[in-house]
Design a protein around this motif. Structure first.
Motif, PDB file in Angstrom:
ATOM      1  N   ASP A 229       0.818  -1.210   0.000  1.00 33.94           N
ATOM      2  CA  ASP A 229       0.000   0.000   0.000  1.00 33.94           C
ATOM      3  C   ASP A 229       0.854   1.264   0.000  1.00 33.94           C
ATOM      4  O   ASP A 229       0.441   2.305  -0.505  1.00 33.94           O
ATOM      5  N   TYR A 230       2.082   1.166   0.536  1.00 35.53           N
ATOM      6  CA  TYR A 230       2.906   2.361   0.610  1.00 35.53           C
ATOM      7  C   TYR A 230       3.516   2.728  -0.742  1.00 35.53           C
ATOM      8  O   TYR A 230       3.817   3.900  -0.985  1.00 35.53           O
ATOM      9  N   ALA A 231       3.678   1.750  -1.622  1.00 33.62           N
ATOM     10  CA  ALA A 231       4.129   2.072  -2.977  1.00 33.62           C
ATOM     11  C   ALA A 231       3.126   3.012  -3.640  1.00 33.62           C
ATOM     12  O   ALA A 231       3.506   3.961  -4.345  1.00 33.62           O
ATOM     13  N   TYR A 232       1.856   2.759  -3.412  1.00 29.39           N
ATOM     14  CA  TYR A 232       0.804   3.610  -3.969  1.00 29.39           C
ATOM     15  C   TYR A 232       0.865   5.002  -3.352  1.00 29.39           C
ATOM     16  O   TYR A 232       0.713   6.020  -4.045  1.00 29.39           O
ATOM     17  N   THR A 233       1.096   5.058  -2.041  1.00 25.32           N
ATOM     18  CA  THR A 233       1.232   6.343  -1.358  1.00 25.32           C
ATOM     19  C   THR A 233       2.368   7.160  -1.966  1.00 25.32           C
ATOM     20  O   THR A 233       2.232   8.373  -2.203  1.00 25.32           O
ATOM     21  N   LEU A 234       3.481   6.508  -2.248  1.00 23.38           N
ATOM     22  CA  LEU A 234       4.631   7.202  -2.820  1.00 23.38           C
ATOM     23  C   LEU A 234       4.343   7.680  -4.242  1.00 23.38           C
ATOM     24  O   LEU A 234       4.753   8.777  -4.629  1.00 23.38           O
ATOM     25  N   ARG A 235       3.629   6.879  -5.009  1.00 20.57           N
ATOM     26  CA  ARG A 235       3.292   7.300  -6.372  1.00 20.57           C
ATOM     27  C   ARG A 235       2.339   8.490  -6.356  1.00 20.57           C
ATOM     28  O   ARG A 235       2.441   9.387  -7.188  1.00 20.57           O
ATOM     29  N   LYS A 236       1.417   8.508  -5.407  1.00 18.96           N
ATOM     30  CA  LYS A 236       0.520   9.658  -5.298  1.00 18.96           C
ATOM     31  C   LYS A 236       1.302  10.920  -4.942  1.00 18.96           C
ATOM     32  O   LYS A 236       0.850  12.026  -5.219  1.00 18.96           O
ATOM     33  N   ALA A 237       2.466  10.727  -4.329  1.00 23.59           N
ATOM     34  CA  ALA A 237       3.321  11.866  -3.994  1.00 23.59           C
ATOM     35  C   ALA A 237       4.245  12.242  -5.154  1.00 23.59           C
ATOM     36  O   ALA A 237       5.089  13.122  -5.010  1.00 23.59           O
ATOM     37  N   GLY A 238       4.070  11.560  -6.289  1.00 22.26           N
ATOM     38  CA  GLY A 238       4.842  11.899  -7.479  1.00 22.26           C
ATOM     39  C   GLY A 238       6.140  11.139  -7.647  1.00 22.26           C
ATOM     40  O   GLY A 238       6.965  11.487  -8.507  1.00 22.26           O
ATOM     41  N   LEU A 239       6.335  10.072  -6.870  1.00 21.51           N
ATOM     42  CA  LEU A 239       7.575   9.298  -6.946  1.00 21.51           C
ATOM     43  C   LEU A 239       7.364   8.037  -7.782  1.00 21.51           C
ATOM     44  O   LEU A 239       6.333   7.370  -7.654  1.00 21.51           O
ATOM     45  N   PHE A 285     -11.636  -1.231  -1.324  1.00 24.48           N
ATOM     46  CA  PHE A 285     -10.465  -1.055  -0.469  1.00 24.48           C
ATOM     47  C   PHE A 285      -9.170  -1.108  -1.288  1.00 24.48           C
ATOM     48  O   PHE A 285      -8.247  -0.329  -1.059  1.00 24.48           O
ATOM     49  N   ALA A 286      -9.100  -2.045  -2.222  1.00 24.01           N
ATOM     50  CA  ALA A 286      -7.894  -2.159  -3.051  1.00 24.01           C
ATOM     51  C   ALA A 286      -7.702  -0.904  -3.891  1.00 24.01           C
ATOM     52  O   ALA A 286      -6.572  -0.417  -4.055  1.00 24.01           O
ATOM     53  N   GLU A 287      -8.786  -0.366  -4.409  1.00 22.44           N
ATOM     54  CA  GLU A 287      -8.718   0.849  -5.208  1.00 22.44           C
ATOM     55  C   GLU A 287      -8.249   2.030  -4.362  1.00 22.44           C
ATOM     56  O   GLU A 287      -7.412   2.829  -4.786  1.00 22.44           O
ATOM     57  N   ALA A 288      -8.766   2.108  -3.139  1.00 23.89           N
ATOM     58  CA  ALA A 288      -8.478   3.261  -2.284  1.00 23.89           C
ATOM     59  C   ALA A 288      -7.121   3.176  -1.606  1.00 23.89           C
ATOM     60  O   ALA A 288      -6.418   4.179  -1.471  1.00 23.89           O
ATOM     61  N   LEU A 289      -6.733   1.956  -1.177  1.00 25.50           N
ATOM     62  CA  LEU A 289      -5.555   1.823  -0.310  1.00 25.50           C
ATOM     63  C   LEU A 289      -4.537   0.789  -0.761  1.00 25.50           C
ATOM     64  O   LEU A 289      -3.473   0.681  -0.168  1.00 25.50           O
ATOM     65  N   ARG A 290      -4.899   0.005  -1.763  1.00 26.60           N
ATOM     66  CA  ARG A 290      -4.003  -1.039  -2.286  1.00 26.60           C
ATOM     67  C   ARG A 290      -3.758  -2.165  -1.282  1.00 26.60           C
ATOM     68  O   ARG A 290      -2.640  -2.652  -1.138  1.00 26.60           O
ATOM     69  N   TYR A 291      -4.823  -2.625  -0.624  1.00 33.57           N
ATOM     70  CA  TYR A 291      -4.728  -3.835   0.165  1.00 33.57           C
ATOM     71  C   TYR A 291      -5.130  -5.033  -0.688  1.00 33.57           C
ATOM     72  O   TYR A 291      -5.978  -4.928  -1.572  1.00 33.57           O
ATOM     73  N   THR A 292      -4.524  -6.163  -0.399  1.00 32.44           N
ATOM     74  CA  THR A 292      -4.795  -7.386  -1.144  1.00 32.44           C
ATOM     75  C   THR A 292      -6.147  -7.977  -0.755  1.00 32.44           C
ATOM     76  O   THR A 292      -6.421  -8.183   0.438  1.00 32.44           O
ATOM     77  N   PRO A 293      -7.022  -8.260  -1.719  1.00 34.10           N
ATOM     78  CA  PRO A 293      -8.317  -8.876  -1.411  1.00 34.10           C
ATOM     79  C   PRO A 293      -8.158 -10.338  -0.986  1.00 34.10           C
ATOM     80  O   PRO A 293      -7.221 -11.026  -1.410  1.00 34.10           O
ATOM     81  N   THR A 294      -9.104 -10.815  -0.177  1.00 36.15           N
ATOM     82  CA  THR A 294      -9.109 -12.223   0.221  1.00 36.15           C
ATOM     83  C   THR A 294     -10.281 -12.975  -0.398  1.00 36.15           C
ATOM     84  O   THR A 294     -10.382 -14.196  -0.231  1.00 36.15           O
ATOM     85  N   ASN A 295     -11.175 -12.271  -1.075  1.00 37.67           N
ATOM     86  CA  ASN A 295     -12.287 -12.907  -1.775  1.00 37.67           C
ATOM     87  C   ASN A 295     -11.832 -13.208  -3.203  1.00 37.67           C
ATOM     88  O   ASN A 295     -11.440 -12.313  -3.945  1.00 37.67           O
ATOM     89  N   SER A 296     -11.879 -14.469  -3.574  1.00 40.87           N
ATOM     90  CA  SER A 296     -11.351 -14.904  -4.870  1.00 40.87           C
ATOM     91  C   SER A 296     -12.131 -14.329  -6.049  1.00 40.87           C
ATOM     92  O   SER A 296     -11.637 -14.358  -7.183  1.00 40.87           O
ATOM     93  N   GLU A 303      -4.120  -1.645 -13.258  1.00 38.38           N
ATOM     94  CA  GLU A 303      -3.219  -0.753 -12.519  1.00 38.38           C
ATOM     95  C   GLU A 303      -3.314  -0.964 -11.016  1.00 38.38           C
ATOM     96  O   GLU A 303      -2.349  -0.748 -10.278  1.00 38.38           O
ATOM     97  N   VAL A 304      -4.475  -1.417 -10.519  1.00 37.60           N
ATOM     98  CA  VAL A 304      -4.621  -1.712  -9.094  1.00 37.60           C
ATOM     99  C   VAL A 304      -4.016  -3.083  -8.791  1.00 37.60           C
ATOM    100  O   VAL A 304      -3.299  -3.254  -7.802  1.00 37.60           O
ATOM    101  N   ALA A 305      -4.283  -4.049  -9.645  1.00 32.35           N
ATOM    102  CA  ALA A 305      -3.769  -5.405  -9.440  1.00 32.35           C
ATOM    103  C   ALA A 305      -2.244  -5.434  -9.371  1.00 32.35           C
ATOM    104  O   ALA A 305      -1.655  -6.253  -8.656  1.00 32.35           O
TER     105      ALA A 305
END
Length: 343
Positions: A229-239, A285-296, A303-305
């Motif tokens: 999820d933090y990779a997404y945070t960094l990309r939103k910061a332009g990194l 949740f995955a779209e908003a925060l990039r957490y891995t889903p547990t429902n198959s 881009e989210v996956a």
């Protein structure tokens, strides 16, 4: 007159049922900030819209929420309690959490097996996973790092930032490095030796996630073991930071939804948990925060996956270090870690 009386009686029953529905309430904990915002959007607001029930939110992280649950054993405030540090294992053993009948959850059958393995023992299902892997600067590295062992290469050290093991994600990253170096939860010395070598070759340690962002932003840092999820945070910061799972395995922080024992509205609480397990909520949740889903059955755009452990292939390498062993040893490990990084 009789018909009028019947109509009035029916109206009174309907009004009473509506009042009852809107008066219904469950109490949960959420983790504050962006997480709580996503929790409202993905689960809480849809739940209220569907059931008419209010959701009272107590902002409390796992350790604090568990301490509250223990203190309130005889009169708990929570109906559903969420953990990210494995507290559900101890809570179930102590009888603080109620077993969950999978047949009462419409989404239970679609969970990956690991996610709902011990519901009948009182350990709530994992509705999200924070996957720990390799965050890397895609402008600096032509190819994505493939293995955790790559972090031990001398030419990686000058661009490597490690996170202190007082940080849970930092701890999971270290335990994975320890495993790759030949250690296990009974022996962390191989990992400590590997970290010493990394530091000698130019790597450095930070204590908090914002310091990782600062390191990438200042330049020179091109790789760090941390959560997806933090990779997404960094990309939103332009990194230009991407997430990669290591071939040796992906440490997982389970985020679980647990049914509290001793409450009188468990049917409503179960409905809330079931909504958290739905593919729609997990995609949100995955779209908003990039957490891995547990429902198959959760479907994610490409881009989210790319930012999570996704699908059968993605989740098969997930591994969970025993939370009970971690809890018993963490304080001692921190002492040994501090000695190692101080040298």
């Amino acid at each position: 007159m009789k018909r009028l009386t019947t109509l009035l009686a029916t109206a009174s029953v309907l009004a009473a049922s509506q009042v009852s529905a809107f008066a219904a309430e469950i109490t949960i904990n959420s983790f504050g900030g962006a997480y709580e915002e996503a929790h409202r959007k993905c689960v809480i607001d849809p739940f209220t819209a569907e059931t008419g029930a209010d959701v009272k939110i107590v902002t409390a992280y796992s350790a604090d929420a568990f301490a509250q649950l223990r203190a309130q054993k005889d009169a708990p405030q929570y109906d559903v309690i969420h953990f990210s540090g494995g507290q559900e294992i101890v809570g179930a053993e102590e009888g603080l959490l109620a077993p969950i009948d999978a047949s009462k959850l419409t989404n239970a059958a679609d969970l990956y097996p690991f996610a709902g393995a011990n519901m009948d023992k009182g350990e709530g299902p994992a509705y999200q996973i924070a996957a720990i892997g390799l965050l890397y600067n895609s402008d600096e590295l032509a190819e994505a790092p493939a293995k955790w062992a790559d972090l031990m290469e001398p030419d990686m050290a000058e661009g490597l930032v490690l996170t202190d093991i007082s940080n849970t994600y930092g701890l999971f990253g270290f335990l994975m490095l320890n495993q790759v170096a030949g250690g296990d939860l009974d022996n962390i010395q191989p990992g400590l030796d590997a970290v010493k070598t990394m530091l000698e070759n130019g790597a450095f340690v930070v204590s908090k996630s914002p310091e990782i962002q600062q390191a990438f932003a200042q330049g020179g840092t091109f790789i760090a073991p941390y959560a997806s999820d933090y990779a997404y945070t960094l990309r939103k910061a332009g990194l230009p930071v991407k997430f990669q799972q290591g071939e040796e395995g992906t440490p997982a922080s389970y985020i679980t939804a647990n049914l509290v024992a001793g409450r009188d509205n468990q049917d409503l609480a179960l409905k809330f948990i079931d909504m958290e397990l739905s593919p729609e909520a997990q995609a949100c949740f995955a779209e908003a925060l990039r957490y891995t889903p547990t429902n198959s059955k959760t479907e994610l755009p490409e881009e989210v996956a790319a930012d999570v452990a996704y699908g059968e292939e993605g989740v098969k390498s997930l591994l969970r270090f025993d939370p009970a062993v971690i809890e018993a040893n963490r304080a001692d490990w921190v002492v040994e870690w501090n000695k190692a990084i101080a040298q």
